[in-house]
Design an enzyme around this catalytic site. Sequence first.
Site, PDB file in Angstrom:
ATOM      1  N   CYS A  97       0.793  -1.231   0.000  1.00 58.98           N
ATOM      2  CA  CYS A  97       0.000   0.000   0.000  1.00 58.98           C
ATOM      3  C   CYS A  97       0.824   1.279   0.000  1.00 58.98           C
ATOM      4  O   CYS A  97       0.813   2.032  -0.958  1.00 58.98           O
ATOM      5  CB  CYS A  97      -0.935   0.004   1.208  1.00 58.98           C
ATOM      6  SG  CYS A  97      -2.125  -1.335   1.153  1.00 58.98           S
TER       7      CYS A  97
HETATM    8  N1  LIG Z   1      -2.714  -6.132   1.809  1.00 55.82           N
HETATM    9  C1  LIG Z   1      -3.123  -5.055   2.459  1.00 55.82           C
HETATM   10  O1  LIG Z   1      -2.749  -4.823   3.608  1.00 55.82           O
HETATM   11  C2  LIG Z   1      -4.091  -4.065   1.835  1.00 55.82           C
HETATM   12  C3  LIG Z   1      -4.694  -3.112   2.654  1.00 55.82           C
HETATM   13  C4  LIG Z   1      -5.595  -2.212   2.104  1.00 55.82           C
HETATM   14  C5  LIG Z   1      -5.852  -2.255   0.737  1.00 55.82           C
HETATM   15  N2  LIG Z   1      -5.235  -3.185  -0.052  1.00 55.82           N
HETATM   16  C6  LIG Z   1      -5.575  -3.196  -1.466  1.00 55.82           C
HETATM   17  O2  LIG Z   1      -6.414  -4.323  -1.714  1.00 55.82           O
HETATM   18  C7  LIG Z   1      -6.159  -4.845  -3.016  1.00 55.82           C
HETATM   19  C8  LIG Z   1      -5.802  -6.317  -2.929  1.00 55.82           C
HETATM   20  O3  LIG Z   1      -4.617  -6.444  -2.163  1.00 55.82           O
HETATM   21  P1  LIG Z   1      -4.172  -7.802  -1.507  1.00 55.82           P
HETATM   22  O4  LIG Z   1      -3.082  -7.447  -0.565  1.00 55.82           O
HETATM   23  O5  LIG Z   1      -5.325  -8.574  -1.011  1.00 55.82           O
HETATM   24  O6  LIG Z   1      -3.560  -8.553  -2.773  1.00 55.82           O
HETATM   25  P2  LIG Z   1      -3.180 -10.106  -2.885  1.00 55.82           P
HETATM   26  O7  LIG Z   1      -2.175 -10.205  -3.950  1.00 55.82           O
HETATM   27  O8  LIG Z   1      -2.904 -10.658  -1.518  1.00 55.82           O
HETATM   28  O9  LIG Z   1      -4.539 -10.781  -3.375  1.00 55.82           O
HETATM   29  C9  LIG Z   1      -5.097 -10.537  -4.610  1.00 55.82           C
HETATM   30  C10 LIG Z   1      -5.697 -11.833  -5.122  1.00 55.82           C
HETATM   31  O10 LIG Z   1      -6.346 -11.556  -6.347  1.00 55.82           O
HETATM   32  C11 LIG Z   1      -6.128 -12.647  -7.214  1.00 55.82           C
HETATM   33  N3  LIG Z   1      -6.366 -12.193  -8.575  1.00 55.82           N
HETATM   34  C12 LIG Z   1      -5.557 -11.488  -9.392  1.00 55.82           C
HETATM   35  N4  LIG Z   1      -6.169 -11.231 -10.546  1.00 55.82           N
HETATM   36  C13 LIG Z   1      -7.394 -11.774 -10.465  1.00 55.82           C
HETATM   37  C14 LIG Z   1      -8.517 -11.832 -11.339  1.00 55.82           C
HETATM   38  N5  LIG Z   1      -8.473 -11.242 -12.550  1.00 55.82           N
HETATM   39  N6  LIG Z   1      -9.606 -12.477 -10.922  1.00 55.82           N
HETATM   40  C15 LIG Z   1      -9.649 -13.073  -9.712  1.00 55.82           C
HETATM   41  N7  LIG Z   1      -8.636 -13.036  -8.838  1.00 55.82           N
HETATM   42  C16 LIG Z   1      -7.530 -12.392  -9.216  1.00 55.82           C
HETATM   43  C17 LIG Z   1      -4.723 -13.077  -6.912  1.00 55.82           C
HETATM   44  O11 LIG Z   1      -4.490 -14.409  -7.328  1.00 55.82           O
HETATM   45  C18 LIG Z   1      -4.690 -12.939  -5.398  1.00 55.82           C
HETATM   46  O12 LIG Z   1      -5.114 -14.114  -4.734  1.00 55.82           O
HETATM   47  C19 LIG Z   1      -5.063  -3.968  -3.610  1.00 55.82           C
HETATM   48  O13 LIG Z   1      -5.640  -2.943  -4.341  1.00 55.82           O
HETATM   49  C20 LIG Z   1      -4.400  -3.375  -2.382  1.00 55.82           C
HETATM   50  O14 LIG Z   1      -3.786  -2.139  -2.662  1.00 55.82           O
HETATM   51  C21 LIG Z   1      -4.361  -4.106   0.477  1.00 55.82           C
END
Ligand SMILES: NC(=O)c1ccc[n+]([C@@H]2O[C@H](COP(=O)([O-])OP(=O)(O)OC[C@H]3O[C@@H](n4cnc5c(N)ncnc54)[C@H](O)[C@@H]3O)[C@@H](O)[C@H]2O)c1
Length: 438
Positions: A272
Amino acid sequence: MKAKLIAKIETREAVIGVIGLGYVGLPLAREFLKKNFTVLGFDVDEDKVVKISSGESYIKHIGADFLKKYVTELGTFKATHDFSRLRDVDFIIICVPTPLDDHYNPDLSYVLDSTRVIAEYLHRGQVVVLESTTYPGTTEAEMLPILESSGLKAGEDFYLGYSPEREDPGNKEFATGNIPKVVSAVTGNGLEVLSRLYSQIVPVVPVSSPRVAEACKILENTYRAVNIALVNELKMIFDRMGIDIWEVIEAAKTKPFGFQPFYPGPGLGGHCIPIDPFYLTWKAKEYDVHTHFIELAGEINNTMPYYVIEKVMKALNANKQSMVDADILVIGVAYKPDVDDTRESPALKVMDLLIKEGARVAYYDPHIPVMPKTRRYDFKLRSVPLKQIDEDHYDAAVIVTDHSDIDYRQVLAKAKIVIDTRNVLQHMGIKSDKVRKA
Ligand SMILES: NC(=O)c1ccc[n+]([C@@H]2O[C@H](COP(=O)([O-])OP(=O)(O)OC[C@H]3O[C@@H](n4cnc5c(N)ncnc54)[C@H](O)[C@@H]3O)[C@@H](O)[C@H]2O)c1
């Protein structure tokens, strides 16, 4: 449509679809399951789908217990990579990655791919929500036209909204279930439905438009990036002046108003804070505006790994040793304490720079047994068995991530000098003339 959806929420007939079962999607699914909803998770990663189906968690701080309960016993949680099953859900919540490309430009491809797949199966009475972090305008300018290309109209046939995720993995005080959630929608009726849905699992904060909610998330993360950069800069200045920044912060935070402590470190990490502000930087150019604060913060935070390397070199020098051929142990490679996630971790940059300077690098991290390959780095390393290492084996140890389950006395024993970028040794009351702060 609105009344029907609200009734489905109240009776728990509503089926929640979560696209992207990662650090955000999986805990979110868990909150809905806890409140007796049925959840269908979608992911392109077949390995994750298989693991969920067999009740196995792939995220350390999210135990397998909830999977056993909801997948195996109750059968209310299923995961699939068959996206035609989007037809079977009422709410579609998108939690896919929003990274930057190599030139710091937003990579919205995951969000747009998901939106296109949703458009293919979208039917009347469904609700689509984006949770991924992004620049203001994404929901209305990028997603809405794709969804409406299905022939359905937002506000009449389906609802579309944006609700940013505020997950803080590893935080023992705040998790998905007790963090208020900002909620928005492109139409008023959609906002009512979305507020009702999310209020089943968290306190909600409705705002007037998705652009406000998108901007809110960027503000939250920019605030952190800028303040961390500020203390990082002050750390470097105070260091030259012989002043310990950590002692300064401890003193400053006794002020009961108008001051919030931020702590310096070896650089920013995670999915992030190092990334999200640059989504705005990119978008702002369209309006002929430069995001000076964001770019300056990025510049300072990005120099921190180089600062750490300089400190390691100086410490080795003082021991009459050069960086070339030095054996260096990096302690903690996850991007923050007590998580098993190395994304954007400053440890990766620190290791890369140490290797480029000619050092032999090993690492110890109880949360990361094997270093994963990333787009930029492939170290092919495993965490060393710290206990079995001889005393003073390493020329230097560099503490990059201060996990709470590391035996820091042992770290001190295994290296001739220890460069502590987190002040964890002082925090733990460990004193030694081997220790240098960075
Ligand atoms: N990790 C954090 O602490 C956090 C906190 C707040 C916001 N975010 C935001 O949340 C969002 C997701 O982050 P995350 O950390 O969960 O990512 P992540 O990589 O842990 O998870 C994302 C998942 O999406 C899947 N994926 C990718 N493309 C896909 C598709 N086309 N269809 C279905 N699944 C698909 C991936 O395989 C993965 O399992 C991002 O925008 C991030 O900036 C993350």
